[in-house]
Design a protein around this motif. Structure first.
Motif, PDB file in Angstrom:
ATOM      1  N   THR A   1      39.592  34.621  49.586  1.00  0.00           N
ATOM      2  CA  THR A   1      40.090  33.853  48.435  1.00  0.00           C
ATOM      3  C   THR A   1      41.576  33.534  48.565  1.00  0.00           C
ATOM      4  O   THR A   1      42.051  32.563  47.987  1.00  0.00           O
ATOM      5  N   THR A   2      42.305  34.365  49.294  1.00  0.00           N
ATOM      6  CA  THR A   2      43.778  34.283  49.259  1.00  0.00           C
ATOM      7  C   THR A   2      44.357  34.501  50.652  1.00  0.00           C
ATOM      8  O   THR A   2      43.937  35.427  51.356  1.00  0.00           O
TER       9      THR A   2
ATOM     10  N   LEU B   1      47.146  39.169  41.883  1.00  0.00           N
ATOM     11  CA  LEU B   1      46.285  38.053  42.288  1.00  0.00           C
ATOM     12  C   LEU B   1      44.902  38.481  42.743  1.00  0.00           C
ATOM     13  O   LEU B   1      43.974  37.689  42.700  1.00  0.00           O
TER      14      LEU B   1
ATOM     15  N   ARG C   1      43.870  30.326  47.601  1.00  0.00           N
ATOM     16  CA  ARG C   1      45.259  30.526  47.206  1.00  0.00           C
ATOM     17  C   ARG C   1      46.123  30.806  48.440  1.00  0.00           C
ATOM     18  O   ARG C   1      45.719  31.530  49.329  1.00  0.00           O
TER      19      ARG C   1
ATOM     20  N   ASP D   1      50.683  28.018  46.159  1.00  0.00           N
ATOM     21  CA  ASP D   1      50.375  28.647  44.873  1.00  0.00           C
ATOM     22  C   ASP D   1      51.454  29.619  44.416  1.00  0.00           C
ATOM     23  O   ASP D   1      51.877  29.583  43.263  1.00  0.00           O
TER      24      ASP D   1
ATOM     25  N   ASP E   1      37.631  41.278  46.087  1.00  0.00           N
ATOM     26  CA  ASP E   1      38.187  40.065  46.706  1.00  0.00           C
ATOM     27  C   ASP E   1      38.485  40.332  48.178  1.00  0.00           C
ATOM     28  O   ASP E   1      38.694  41.471  48.581  1.00  0.00           O
TER      29      ASP E   1
ATOM     30  N   ALA F   1      48.442  27.206  39.388  1.00  0.00           N
ATOM     31  CA  ALA F   1      48.039  28.580  39.715  1.00  0.00           C
ATOM     32  C   ALA F   1      48.281  29.531  38.543  1.00  0.00           C
ATOM     33  O   ALA F   1      48.162  30.745  38.686  1.00  0.00           O
TER      34      ALA F   1
ATOM     35  N   SER G   1      46.630  30.508  36.071  1.00  0.00           N
ATOM     36  CA  SER G   1      45.572  31.456  35.706  1.00  0.00           C
ATOM     37  C   SER G   1      45.370  32.533  36.780  1.00  0.00           C
ATOM     38  O   SER G   1      44.594  33.470  36.566  1.00  0.00           O
ATOM     39  N   ALA G   2      46.078  32.397  37.905  1.00  0.00           N
ATOM     40  CA  ALA G   2      45.859  33.342  39.021  1.00  0.00           C
ATOM     41  C   ALA G   2      46.146  34.786  38.622  1.00  0.00           C
ATOM     42  O   ALA G   2      45.575  35.716  39.186  1.00  0.00           O
TER      43      ALA G   2
END
Ligand SMILES: *Cc1c(COP(=O)(O)O)cnc(C)c1O
Length: 388
Positions: free
Chosen positions: A142-143, A85, A172, A194, A90, A219, A221-222
């Protein structure tokens, strides 16, 4: 197991009873499934099994998305949820309220991912509005990595509220549901989670070695991004094999057969009924233990495992040892700084009220032996069971 070697009190037990926070006791039906001659994994008969198990898991997770089966303990699925992910650059947020929240943090650190940590005292649960504040303060995140049921303390987290916050911000949410799937409701699609990761040896009642990653439909495309360096846990490979009823590598075939039986058992009882039974087991355990002078450790207790602080003057580790030596009942002690401070009684899987009576009876014997006699645990447990 040697039942009596280290104690002067003779054990009255004829068999071992597990009240562990995982691996849990394996029901006979699942043992029987395990004893089958395993088919070869590249055969139609096994491909059909994998497809049925995957569909069954989708029903347990309440998702229309994708389920990936991995050959690993639960932590392997956690690793998969990090390396697939996130990409270099990120930023993540790890929610830490115990040993397993710390595992998210360790994984992020091991892969050199920039991350923030939102930590609370062990035994408490993360306040979702604090997650909201962190996300609003740092848009680079992001997550979010969360734990539903924190097995090291017995605390439950409000995943529904967290998912509302992450979905509203296009972030996410990844949830460790290793001791919550089959125990607590976690309707993935409805709540907006997600990614959910799980392992076989807790609420799913199967021996360790099989882990799952569940990806919500939105999700999908994660896992398409560049990700981090990965090979064994590359979910893009898993995605190619899944429609064929295959896994990327040789799967633990017998565990897949066992999981099919576990799903059948859960669905025969009914998912909602299974959740309610676990709630009643947890309430009965807490009420009974309280009557004996124990306190519940977690502020918001989960239904999978109950963390208990013994009455004054009674040592948690002495209770754990006596339960094992005299009663052949296996519970867990505390981990890290909670070692010697709490005991953890697991009641995930095929447990019933009589199992709770048995452990409470043994706890009553323990506190009496350690000079804190108390009564009334069975009555309190039954009343709590009936009130839920
Ligand atoms: C058991 C557990 C894990 C994973 O542990 P493994 O030993 O890798 O299966 C992760 N999170 C929680 C909450 C757990 O209870």
């Amino acid at each position: 197991m040697t039942l009596t070697a280290t104690t002067t009190t003779p054990s009255t037990a004829t068999r071992v009873r597990l009240y562990t926070p995982g691996p849990v006791e394996i029901p006979v039906r699942i043992l029987r499934a395990l004893s089958q001659v395993p088919p070869h994994h590249r055969t139609d008969v096994f491909r059909d099994t994998v497809r049925r198990v995957t569909e069954g898991l989708k029903r347990l997770h309440q998702t229309q998305g994708e389920i990936f089966l991995l050959s690993a303990s639960g932590s392997g699925a956690m690793e998969a949820a990090v390396v697939n992910l996130l990409a270099p650059g990120d930023k993540a947020l790890a929610l830490v309220a115990g040993k397993f929240g710390e595992r998210w943090q360790s994984l992020l650190k091991a892969y050199g991912v920039a991350h923030e940590v939102l930590a609370v005292e062990w035994g408490s649960s993360i306040d979702p509005s604090e997650v909201e504040r962190r996300l609003d303060r740092d848009p680079a995140i992001t997550t979010v990595y969360a734990t539903h049921s924190e097995t090291s303390t017995g605390a439950l987290h409000d995943i529904q509220a967290m998912a509302r916050i992450t979905r509203a911000r296009g972030k996410r949410l990844v949830v460790d549901a290793i001791t919550s799937l089959g125990v607590h409701p976690l309707p993935q699609d409805e709540w907006g989670v997600d990614v959910v990761v799980c392992g076989s040896q807790k609420g799913l009642m199967v021996p360790p070695g099989l882990a799952t990653v569940s990806l919500a439909p939105w999700a999908a495309s994660a896992i398409d991004g560049p990700g981090l360096p990965r090979f064994y846990f590359d979910l893009r490979k898993a995605r190619k094999s899944a429609p064929l009823g295959e896994t990327s590598f040789t799967p633990p075939v017998s565990l897949v057969l066992a999981l099919e039986e576990a799903i059948a058992m859960i669905e025969e009882e009914g998912l909602e009924a299974v959740h309610l039974r676990h709630e009643r087991l947890a309430r009965a355990t807490r009420a009974g233990a309280q009557a004996l002078g124990f306190k519940t450790f977690a502020t918001h207790p989960a239904h999978s495992v109950t963390g208990l602080v013994p009455p004054d003057g009674v040592e948690a580790s002495a209770v754990v040892k006596r339960l094992r030596d005299v009663h052949a009942m296996v519970v867990a002690g505390g981990q890290d700084h909670l070692k010697g401070k709490i005991l953890r009684v697991g009641h995930m899987g095929r447990y019933d009220l009589s199992d709770i009576y048995a452990i409470l009876g043994a706890l009553e014997e323990c506190v009496a032996t350690f000079g804190r006699p108390a009564r009334g645990a069975i009555e309190a447990a039954r009343a709590a069971w009936e009130s839920a």
